[in-house]
Design a protein around this motif. Structure first.
Motif, PDB file in Angstrom:
ATOM      1  N   CYS A  59      81.134  28.329 -41.080  1.00 49.75           N
ATOM      2  CA  CYS A  59      81.848  27.633 -40.010  1.00 49.75           C
ATOM      3  C   CYS A  59      83.071  26.908 -40.557  1.00 49.75           C
ATOM      4  O   CYS A  59      83.500  25.888 -39.981  1.00 49.75           O
ATOM      5  N   ALA A  60      83.658  27.396 -41.645  1.00 49.41           N
ATOM      6  CA  ALA A  60      84.735  26.696 -42.354  1.00 49.41           C
ATOM      7  C   ALA A  60      85.826  26.185 -41.427  1.00 49.41           C
ATOM      8  O   ALA A  60      86.140  24.989 -41.396  1.00 49.41           O
ATOM      9  N   GLY A  61      86.425  27.081 -40.658  1.00 54.18           N
ATOM     10  CA  GLY A  61      87.530  26.679 -39.798  1.00 54.18           C
ATOM     11  C   GLY A  61      87.129  25.721 -38.697  1.00 54.18           C
ATOM     12  O   GLY A  61      87.940  24.928 -38.216  1.00 54.18           O
ATOM     13  N   MET A  62      85.858  25.756 -38.293  1.00 58.17           N
ATOM     14  CA  MET A  62      85.394  24.875 -37.225  1.00 58.17           C
ATOM     15  C   MET A  62      85.400  23.408 -37.647  1.00 58.17           C
ATOM     16  O   MET A  62      85.391  22.516 -36.791  1.00 58.17           O
ATOM     17  N   LEU A  63      85.409  23.149 -38.949  1.00 56.78           N
ATOM     18  CA  LEU A  63      85.434  21.765 -39.420  1.00 56.78           C
ATOM     19  C   LEU A  63      86.725  21.066 -39.023  1.00 56.78           C
ATOM     20  O   LEU A  63      86.726  19.868 -38.741  1.00 56.78           O
ATOM     21  N   TYR A  64      87.842  21.829 -39.011  1.00 53.32           N
ATOM     22  CA  TYR A  64      89.125  21.190 -38.690  1.00 53.32           C
ATOM     23  C   TYR A  64      89.800  21.781 -37.454  1.00 53.32           C
ATOM     24  O   TYR A  64      90.833  21.285 -37.003  1.00 53.32           O
ATOM     25  N   ALA A  69      84.247  34.945 -37.251  1.00 55.12           N
ATOM     26  CA  ALA A  69      84.211  33.483 -37.427  1.00 55.12           C
ATOM     27  C   ALA A  69      85.599  32.899 -37.184  1.00 55.12           C
ATOM     28  O   ALA A  69      85.736  31.774 -36.694  1.00 55.12           O
ATOM     29  N   ARG A  70      86.618  33.672 -37.499  1.00 54.69           N
ATOM     30  CA  ARG A  70      87.987  33.190 -37.291  1.00 54.69           C
ATOM     31  C   ARG A  70      88.296  33.086 -35.795  1.00 54.69           C
ATOM     32  O   ARG A  70      88.967  32.156 -35.350  1.00 54.69           O
ATOM     33  N   ASP A  71      87.795  34.034 -35.024  1.00 56.04           N
ATOM     34  CA  ASP A  71      87.958  33.985 -33.569  1.00 56.04           C
ATOM     35  C   ASP A  71      87.243  32.765 -33.001  1.00 56.04           C
ATOM     36  O   ASP A  71      87.771  32.055 -32.133  1.00 56.04           O
ATOM     37  N   ILE A  72      86.057  32.479 -33.507  1.00 52.03           N
ATOM     38  CA  ILE A  72      85.274  31.338 -33.028  1.00 52.03           C
ATOM     39  C   ILE A  72      85.981  30.024 -33.351  1.00 52.03           C
ATOM     40  O   ILE A  72      86.044  29.114 -32.507  1.00 52.03           O
ATOM     41  N   SER A  73      86.533  29.913 -34.554  1.00 45.56           N
ATOM     42  CA  SER A  73      87.269  28.696 -34.912  1.00 45.56           C
ATOM     43  C   SER A  73      88.471  28.503 -33.998  1.00 45.56           C
ATOM     44  O   SER A  73      88.740  27.393 -33.515  1.00 45.56           O
TER      45      SER A  73
END
Length: 443
Positions: free
Chosen positions: A211-216, A246-250
């Motif tokens: 969930c890397a991108g979801m953090l920011y 995951a990039r789409d989700i972020s």
């Protein structure tokens, strides 16, 4: 007879011509307005914008702080040690690079979920050249360089540590280790080393779909209030550490926050971001379609099925009830049912982007955008509950605004983050609001 034939032939040709012209007009897609005027919808007044930006930040921090004491715990362990979590609580845990940086922080302390929002907002606030042009398009290479610069400063701080006691070394080592995985990916990207970036990205945290991108992403989305499509595109661009969908989700997370930052945000419009915003055309993915949209459909199904439970089916002996406020037994039973349905969709890793997205959507829909109930849902479900609650809290904090969040929780998080962790969320929100307004004026 010949005259009649030509007459009808002429009418036929005219009708075909008109039909062709009509089809062309109706089938032609609306063109984007040239220049930057489409990037500047009416902004909220400064005070209202600040309230919603602070709401995003504090809402996320409250979720982070509520989940931090039980991060990665099972529901059974949460039940045994805390019962039903619906308030902030002291964190009896050892520090770690990704977690808290201090031992046993008081209630309101936060983890890397809050630190990452602070870092990305500092990038947007401080960087004079962080934009490719006056359309507010971001420079992903400069973002990578910004992360590298921060990591290198942390390395230097560790090298400069003096003394005999191990504690200062441990503290500075944690601060360095927080960004070490990220720096390994950012370095080849900043150097435009395509192969190096590809290899590093596929080893990032073991190659998991984190969930890397979801953090920011919520902070990036907040930079484009009322502009969900632009928020999606720019968030997608800066999610350098995400693999696959995951990039789409972020990016969708950023877009949902942007949609929430309207004067009178619409609940359906925020949820429909998953359906309506698709600049990268994930829906057209061959044989697969859009995985994020399937998560949305699963969440809707879980909420629907859980709400079919009636009082005659409730086993009170299996339920854990809130301690600090009135509760509805049927609501708690339905929540437990939703938990069980979510269990069937768990990923191998709790910090998988799809799992966090699914739990987040389920909580928001099940609790009908209520801030406290949604966070209680996420925290008591367990797994990577601090990150999921930070995402949920960011969206709902932007939706409601800081002034409409629980005052006691807001004060606790603001105080502990400022006094214990050196994170002044109010000042950060103020500077970020000023940056948005200044950038809007110049574009």
């Amino acid at each position: 007879m010949r005259f009649i034939t030509y007459f009808f032939l002429g009418l036929f040709l005219i009708s075909c011509s008109n039909a062709s012209e009509t089809d062309e007009k109706t089938s032609k897609k609306p063109e984007k307005i040239s220049g930057n005027t489409h990037l500047n919808p009416p902004l909220l007044k400064k005070e209202a914008l600040y309230d919603k930006i602070l709401g995003m930040l504090v809402g996320s921090a409250i979720g982070d702080a509520m989940g931090a004491p039980t991060e990665m715990w099972s529901r059974e362990n949460i039940k045994i040690n805390y019962g039903f979590v619906d308030q902030l609580d002291t964190m009896v845990r050892a520090p770690s690079a990704e977690g808290t940086w201090e031992y046993n922080l008081p209630a309101g302390g936060t983890t890397d979920d809050t630190r990452w929002k602070k870092l990305i907002m500092e990038f947007l606030i401080e960087s004079e050249n962080g934009f490719l042009d006056n359309s507010r398009a971001l420079d992903d290479q400069q973002f990578a360089e910004f992360i590298l610069s921060k990591y290198q400063k942390d390395i230097q701080s560790l090298k400069n540590t003096d003394g005999f006691s191990p504690e200062p070394f441990e503290v500075n080592a944690r601060k360095m280790a927080w960004l070490q995985e990220w720096a390994m990916v950012a370095k080849p990207f900043a150097e435009k080393d395509l192969n190096g970036y590809a290899f590093a990205l596929n080893k990032f945290y073991g190659g998991e779909m984190t969930c890397a991108g979801m953090l920011y992403a919520p902070a990036l989305g907040a930079f484009y209030p009322s502009q969900p499509e632009l928020a999606y595109s720019e968030t997608y661009k800066l999610c350098l550490f995400d693999i696959g969908y995951a990039r789409d989700i972020s990016a969708l997370t950023g877009a949902m926050v942007a949609e929430a930052l309207r004067e009178n945000p619409s609940k359906p419009a925020i949820l429909n971001v998953v359906r309506d915003i698709d600049p990268q055309h994930y829906f057209k993915s061959r044989l697969v379609g859009r995985s994020a949209f399937r998560n949305y459909q699963i969440a809707k199904s879980i909420v629907y099925e859980a709400n079919q439970l009636d009082k005659s089916q409730v086993d009170i002996s299996r339920l854990i009830f809130p301690k600090n406020k009135p509760f509805d037994t049927l609501h708690v039973a339905r929540m437990q049912k939703a938990f069980e349905l979510l269990d069937g969709n768990n990923q191998d890793m709790p910090f998988h982007a799809a799992e966090i997205f699914l739990v987040n959507l389920t909580a928001i829909m099940f609790c009908d955008f209520d801030f406290e109930s949604s966070l209680a849902f996420v925290i008591n479900y367990g797994r990577d509950n601090d990150t999921t609650a930070a995402v949920t809290g960011a969206i709902l904090g932007a939706f409601h605004g800081a002034n409409n969040l629980p005052p006691k929780m807001v004060d606790q998080v603001l105080t502990v983050n400022k006094e214990q962790l050196g994170i002044d969320l109010e000042q950060l929100a103020n500077d970020f609001t000023e940056k948005i307004l200044t950038q809007q004026e110049s574009s």
